[in-house]
Design an enzyme around this catalytic site. Structure first.
Site, PDB file in Angstrom:
ATOM      1  N   HIS A   1       0.873  -1.181   0.000  1.00  9.95           N
ATOM      2  CA  HIS A   1       0.000   0.000   0.000  1.00  9.95           C
ATOM      3  C   HIS A   1       0.904   1.223   0.000  1.00  9.95           C
ATOM      4  O   HIS A   1       1.887   1.261   0.743  1.00  9.95           O
ATOM      5  CB  HIS A   1      -0.809   0.092   1.294  1.00  9.95           C
ATOM      6  CG  HIS A   1      -1.773  -1.013   1.531  1.00  9.95           C
ATOM      7  ND1 HIS A   1      -3.127  -0.809   1.573  1.00  9.95           N
ATOM      8  CD2 HIS A   1      -1.579  -2.331   1.776  1.00  9.95           C
ATOM      9  CE1 HIS A   1      -3.734  -1.958   1.832  1.00  9.95           C
ATOM     10  NE2 HIS A   1      -2.810  -2.898   1.963  1.00  9.95           N
TER      11      HIS A   1
ATOM     12  N   TYR B   1      -5.517  -7.250  -2.432  1.00  6.02           N
ATOM     13  CA  TYR B   1      -5.682  -6.071  -3.306  1.00  6.02           C
ATOM     14  C   TYR B   1      -5.014  -6.301  -4.646  1.00  6.02           C
ATOM     15  O   TYR B   1      -4.173  -7.188  -4.802  1.00  6.02           O
ATOM     16  CB  TYR B   1      -5.161  -4.802  -2.637  1.00  6.02           C
ATOM     17  CG  TYR B   1      -3.761  -4.860  -2.050  1.00  6.02           C
ATOM     18  CD1 TYR B   1      -2.634  -4.600  -2.823  1.00  6.02           C
ATOM     19  CD2 TYR B   1      -3.569  -5.125  -0.700  1.00  6.02           C
ATOM     20  CE1 TYR B   1      -1.354  -4.614  -2.278  1.00  6.02           C
ATOM     21  CE2 TYR B   1      -2.294  -5.158  -0.133  1.00  6.02           C
ATOM     22  CZ  TYR B   1      -1.196  -4.899  -0.939  1.00  6.02           C
ATOM     23  OH  TYR B   1       0.067  -4.922  -0.390  1.00  6.02           O
TER      24      TYR B   1
HETATM   25  P1  FAD Z   1      14.365  -2.837   3.843  1.00  7.68           P
HETATM   26  O1  FAD Z   1      13.273  -2.715   2.833  1.00  7.68           O
HETATM   27  O2  FAD Z   1      14.504  -4.128   4.579  1.00  7.68           O
HETATM   28  O3  FAD Z   1      15.733  -2.509   3.083  1.00  7.68           O
HETATM   29  C1  FAD Z   1      16.983  -2.739   3.678  1.00  7.68           C
HETATM   30  C2  FAD Z   1      18.028  -2.803   2.566  1.00  7.68           C
HETATM   31  O4  FAD Z   1      19.312  -2.845   3.164  1.00  7.68           O
HETATM   32  C3  FAD Z   1      17.904  -4.050   1.699  1.00  7.68           C
HETATM   33  O5  FAD Z   1      17.970  -3.692   0.338  1.00  7.68           O
HETATM   34  C4  FAD Z   1      19.077  -4.923   2.143  1.00  7.68           C
HETATM   35  O6  FAD Z   1      19.559  -5.752   1.110  1.00  7.68           O
HETATM   36  C5  FAD Z   1      20.085  -3.857   2.550  1.00  7.68           C
HETATM   37  N1  FAD Z   1      21.053  -4.310   3.576  1.00  7.68           N
HETATM   38  C6  FAD Z   1      20.792  -4.996   4.716  1.00  7.68           C
HETATM   39  N2  FAD Z   1      21.920  -5.212   5.414  1.00  7.68           N
HETATM   40  C7  FAD Z   1      22.920  -4.648   4.709  1.00  7.68           C
HETATM   41  C8  FAD Z   1      24.329  -4.544   4.923  1.00  7.68           C
HETATM   42  N3  FAD Z   1      24.907  -5.055   6.014  1.00  7.68           N
HETATM   43  N4  FAD Z   1      25.074  -3.897   3.989  1.00  7.68           N
HETATM   44  C9  FAD Z   1      24.494  -3.353   2.881  1.00  7.68           C
HETATM   45  N5  FAD Z   1      23.169  -3.432   2.629  1.00  7.68           N
HETATM   46  C10 FAD Z   1      22.381  -4.058   3.538  1.00  7.68           C
HETATM   47  N6  FAD Z   1       5.053  -1.485   4.404  1.00  7.68           N
HETATM   48  C11 FAD Z   1       4.190  -0.582   3.840  1.00  7.68           C
HETATM   49  O7  FAD Z   1       4.433   0.643   3.916  1.00  7.68           O
HETATM   50  N7  FAD Z   1       3.052  -1.015   3.197  1.00  7.68           N
HETATM   51  C12 FAD Z   1       2.738  -2.350   3.082  1.00  7.68           C
HETATM   52  O8  FAD Z   1       1.723  -2.698   2.479  1.00  7.68           O
HETATM   53  C13 FAD Z   1       3.627  -3.318   3.675  1.00  7.68           C
HETATM   54  N8  FAD Z   1       3.371  -4.658   3.624  1.00  7.68           N
HETATM   55  C14 FAD Z   1       4.250  -5.550   4.208  1.00  7.68           C
HETATM   56  C15 FAD Z   1       3.972  -6.934   4.203  1.00  7.68           C
HETATM   57  C16 FAD Z   1       4.850  -7.845   4.821  1.00  7.68           C
HETATM   58  C17 FAD Z   1       4.503  -9.310   4.847  1.00  7.68           C
HETATM   59  C18 FAD Z   1       6.044  -7.386   5.422  1.00  7.68           C
HETATM   60  C19 FAD Z   1       7.019  -8.353   6.072  1.00  7.68           C
HETATM   61  C20 FAD Z   1       6.326  -6.011   5.437  1.00  7.68           C
HETATM   62  C21 FAD Z   1       5.429  -5.086   4.859  1.00  7.68           C
HETATM   63  N9  FAD Z   1       5.659  -3.717   4.899  1.00  7.68           N
HETATM   64  C22 FAD Z   1       4.788  -2.818   4.336  1.00  7.68           C
HETATM   65  C23 FAD Z   1       6.826  -3.205   5.645  1.00  7.68           C
HETATM   66  C24 FAD Z   1       7.950  -2.859   4.746  1.00  7.68           C
HETATM   67  O9  FAD Z   1       8.258  -3.907   3.869  1.00  7.68           O
HETATM   68  C25 FAD Z   1       9.193  -2.493   5.562  1.00  7.68           C
HETATM   69  O10 FAD Z   1       8.845  -1.744   6.680  1.00  7.68           O
HETATM   70  C26 FAD Z   1      10.117  -1.682   4.659  1.00  7.68           C
HETATM   71  O11 FAD Z   1      10.582  -2.482   3.605  1.00  7.68           O
HETATM   72  C27 FAD Z   1      11.286  -1.104   5.440  1.00  7.68           C
HETATM   73  O12 FAD Z   1      12.132  -0.428   4.544  1.00  7.68           O
HETATM   74  P2  FAD Z   1      13.670  -0.235   4.870  1.00  7.68           P
HETATM   75  O13 FAD Z   1      14.220   0.507   3.700  1.00  7.68           O
HETATM   76  O14 FAD Z   1      13.806   0.321   6.230  1.00  7.68           O
HETATM   77  O15 FAD Z   1      14.271  -1.706   4.953  1.00  7.68           O
END
Ligand code: FAD
Length: 382
Positions: free
Chosen positions: A47, A215
């Site tokens: 979403h 959805y």
């Molecule tokens: P991440 O998306 O986890 O990105 C972290 C990045 O860092 C990755 O690319 C990884 O490869 C990289 N990385 C990790 N460690 C290292 C390292 N040591 N060195 C270099 N790179 C590294 N959120 C919504 O807003 N809407 C939704 O509908 C939704 N649905 C979801 C459904 C499910 C089942 C789940 C599990 C989550 C959902 N979420 C949703 C939550 C959302 O996916 C996460 O909160 C979001 O992806 C967080 O973003 P981020 O950039 O903090 O982390």
């Protein structure tokens, strides 16, 4: 010190990629280090609420995402067994008029690809798995699994739930398994059969202990996604996800409405994901290191706002850099935390309780939020 501090973003997920774009737009010197060699179109939907679309407008991808996604007129909540409507939350034109941007559902891979394409190639460094970091006072040394060493003035940990930067700040501690699995499947939209409800564009089916959210992930409504929340006591944290099956789904949703059964029948491939959480962290930054998104406040996905919080964090961090100057990073980080912790913790709590939009409620505080115009609060004296 150079005119613009060198800012390293660790992780090019939804939060890191959006933050890097916003930093570049403000003229900062940015480099993104991502462990993956490349990204693929993973099978999941997401979403994207008006609170995020306003940030994507600034990045310049709002129109492209609007063209790709599905624009549901309502979020429906329905009883899992009877299909009775429990809540009908207006979205569609109402969201545009009331919250200032659209509410859409889209394929997560398509959304992520737009964010990555918005970044010039020169700022991205792939296959860079950060394994260690040392804040040396005058700069930060970053050590990668390939043996390379790089330096930056500020390091933003956007590296997800198992963040290396969080570990440096607070020590090793695995996230907590929340006691729930999420089954996820994307597949071609099945034909509606007689006797079933038509497929609502965005609907969450609920009983007391489990749910299924469904959805469309394309504007043509030809691909459908479901994600569940099903209680399962034990999970080995070494596996983030495992394959699942139609039989497991049928067992978990036995006796549920015929529409849910039809979705299970139409499933092509389904995986199951452990849902992980952490308690709110006692600090978001130290010295030249700062956290955002899941690195900082991982949550159950039951408000569909996890990525939204990561992207809002990034936008607020950039706003704080502009406000006080990135050289003044201690003050910028304090201002950032003061203006993000309460909202992120609230979303984390509601996500944990899994109550969001189960009954009719006003989501304006969440969807109407504009990170760029929200009045800033001062950091508390420590
Ligand atoms: P991440 O998306 O986890 O990105 C972290 C990045 O860092 C990755 O690319 C990884 O490869 C990289 N990385 C990790 N460690 C290292 C390292 N040591 N060195 C270099 N790179 C590294 N959120 C919504 O807003 N809407 C939704 O509908 C939704 N649905 C979801 C459904 C499910 C089942 C789940 C599990 C989550 C959902 N979420 C949703 C939550 C959302 O996916 C996460 O909160 C979001 O992806 C967080 O973003 P981020 O950039 O903090 O982390």
């Amino acid at each position: 010190m150079s005119k613009s501090p060198r800012i390293a973003v660790i992780g090019a997920g939804l939060g890191g990629a959006a933050t890097a774009s916003l930093l570049l737009q403000e003229g900062f010197d940015v480099r993104v280090y991502e462990q993956a060699p490349s990204f693929s179109r993973l099978g999941a939907g997401i979403h994207v609420g008006p609170n995020v679309m306003k940030i994507l407008r600034r990045i310049g991808i709002e129109d492209a995402l609007n063209a790709q996604g599905s624009h549901p007129d309502f979020w429906y909540s329905r009883h899992g067994l009877t299909g009775d409507v429990l809540a009908q939350i207006p979205l569609g034109d109402y969201a545009v008029k009331t919250y200032g941007a659209s509410y859409l559902t889209v394929h997560r891979g398509d959304f992520h690809a737009l964010l990555i394409e918005a970044l010039p190639e020169r700022v991205m460094a792939y296959s860079k798995h950060l394994v260690g970091v040392t804040d040396r006072g005058h700069d930060v040394e970053m050590r990668f699994a390939d043996g390379s060493v790089e330096h930056a003035d500020i390091v933003i940990g956007a590296d997800g739930v198992n963040s290396c930067i969080r570990e440096e700040l607070l020590g090793p501690e695995p996230p907590k398994y929340a006691g729930y699995l999420a089954h996820r499947a994307v597949f071609p939209t099945p034909e509606v059969k007689a006797g079933m409800l038509p497929f609502d564009a965005c609907v969450k089916w609920w009983t007391d202990d489990r749910h299924m959210m469904t959805y469309f992930v394309t504007s043509k409504a030809d691909e459908l996604y479901y994600v569940t929340g099903v209680p399962v006591e034990q999970w080995d944290l070494n596996d983030r996800w495992l394959p699942s099956s139609k039989d497991e789904m049928r067992e978990a949703f036995q006796g549920w409405h015929p529409t849910v059964q039809a979705l299970i029948d139409a499933t092509v491939e389904v995986t199951k994901w452990s849902l992980l959480e952490r308690d709110p962290l006692p600090l978001w930054s130290r010295g030249r290191l700062v956290l955002l998104g899941d690195a900082c406040h991982p949550m159950k996905p039951h408000m569909a706002q996890g990525a939204a919080m990561a992207i809002e964090d990034g936008a607020m961090l950039v706003r704080c850099f502009k406000e006080v100057g990135a050289h003044n990073h201690a003050l910028a980080f304090a201002l950032y935390e003061a203006n993000r912790a309460e909202r992120a913790s609230k979303v984390q709590r509601i996500s944990h309780d899994n109550t969001w939009l189960r009954t009719n409620e006003d989501p304006a505080w969440c969807f109407g939020y504009d990170v760029f115009s929200e009045p800033l609060v001062e950091p508390k004296a420590k």
